[in-house]
Design an enzyme around this catalytic site. Structure first.
Site, PDB file in Angstrom:
ATOM      1  N   SER A 117      59.586  67.982  15.901  1.00  9.28           N
ATOM      2  CA  SER A 117      59.492  66.283  17.382  1.00  9.28           C
ATOM      3  C   SER A 117      57.480  66.131  16.393  1.00  9.28           C
ATOM      4  O   SER A 117      57.118  65.499  15.262  1.00  9.28           O
ATOM      5  CB  SER A 117      59.328  66.568  18.918  1.00  9.28           C
ATOM      6  OG  SER A 117      59.481  65.427  19.147  1.00  9.28           O
ATOM      7  N   ASP A 176      65.597  63.433  18.354  1.00 13.83           N
ATOM      8  CA  ASP A 176      64.187  64.632  18.210  1.00 13.83           C
ATOM      9  C   ASP A 176      64.723  66.212  17.988  1.00 13.83           C
ATOM     10  O   ASP A 176      65.945  67.166  18.226  1.00 13.83           O
ATOM     11  CB  ASP A 176      63.805  64.560  19.422  1.00 13.83           C
ATOM     12  CG  ASP A 176      62.458  65.563  20.299  1.00 13.83           C
ATOM     13  OD1 ASP A 176      62.230  65.916  19.302  1.00 13.83           O
ATOM     14  OD2 ASP A 176      62.149  64.685  20.617  1.00 13.83           O
TER      15      ASP A 176
END
Length: 263
Positions: A42, A154
């Site tokens: 991320s 993510d």
């Protein structure tokens, strides 16, 4: 002379709290400690890509304090997200000079989640901007990113702090940065949808972290000071610095001999 263990730096997820990663990198630079490779998830993937492309930690600090959401957010309201992410990828391509993961210094591996197959995807080759974009595609905000046969979001959904991936890729020692956001009970300013989802993920990840320990050799856990909001880059960078300095003796011991930092 004994061979130095291969040291990996694992940069975890945490939304804009990821500015704290910059403070950790500053401490590593000041102590001439260079990991053999970085694994990012991320925001950790985004910071790792920019750093590996040649931006110093001080340049990253300047970027963090001057960059505005309007520079990288493109609100499009598609069927799968509020933000397409194409503007973010364009900014990343520009700042990384469209370099590939394997050509970064240090090299970067990126963790993302295939949302259709519920599996972790690890990038070790290919355009850094694409991998970082996919790894940071927060569900509910960013549209998923199609790469080959995978629809990616993510990486924090499956590996918030990519220590296991670092070990699987050959690390003997792992220095991990786990972003804790703010402690329970502290007030965080929430002004719009982005903050709502970011803070929701932060709360969820802290709960998961309490159940599953991060098994790094050294774990740095920056915590934002009370009253720090997501947009306060300077305070978050300082939180990263403070957390790293508190563990600096342990961090130094990860390296069995001095490592020359790039000039």
């Amino acid at each position: 002379m004994a061979k130095r263990p291969k040291v990996a730096l694992a940069l975890g997820a945490g939304g804009v709290y990821g500015y704290a990663h910059i403070g950790v990198l500053q401490v590593l630079e000041e102590n001439a400690l260079l990991p053999d490779f970085v694994v990012g998830c991320s925001i950790g993937a985004v910071i790792g890509a920019l750093y590996g492309a040649g931006l110093s930690s001080r340049q990253l600090e300047s970027l963090a304090t001057h960059l505005r959401r309007s520079h990288w957010l493109d609100v499009t309201m598609t069927r799968m997200g509020v933000v397409s992410g194409q503007r973010l990828e364009g900014v990343l391509r520009l700042l990384t000079r469209d370099r590939r993961l394997e050509d970064l210094e240090p090299p970067l591996a990126v963790v993302a989640t295939d949302i259709e197959r519920s599996r972790k995807v690890i990038f070790t080759r290919g355009p850094a901007a694409v991998a970082a974009h996919a790894s940071g595609a927060v569900p509910g905000i960013f549209s998923p990113v199609r790469v080959g046969e995978s629809l990616l979001v993510d990486g924090a959904l499956l590996e918030r702090v990519p220590v296991d991936t670092a070990r699987a890729l050959g690390a003997d020692r792992v220095l991990a940065v786990a972003l804790g956001g703010t402690p329970d009970g502290q007030r965080v300013p929430v002004r719009h949808l982005f903050d709502v989802i970011n803070q929701s993920f932060s709360i969820m990840q802290r709960a998961l972290a309490a159940e599953r320990a991060v098994t790094a050799d050294v774990l740095v856990e920056p915590v934002a000071p009370e009253g720090t909001g997501p947009g306060q880059a300077a305070a978050l960078i300082e939180a990263g610095r403070s957390a790293a300095l508190a563990r600096i003796d342990e961090i130094r011991r990860l390296f069995s001999r001095e490592v020359a930092w790039r000039g």
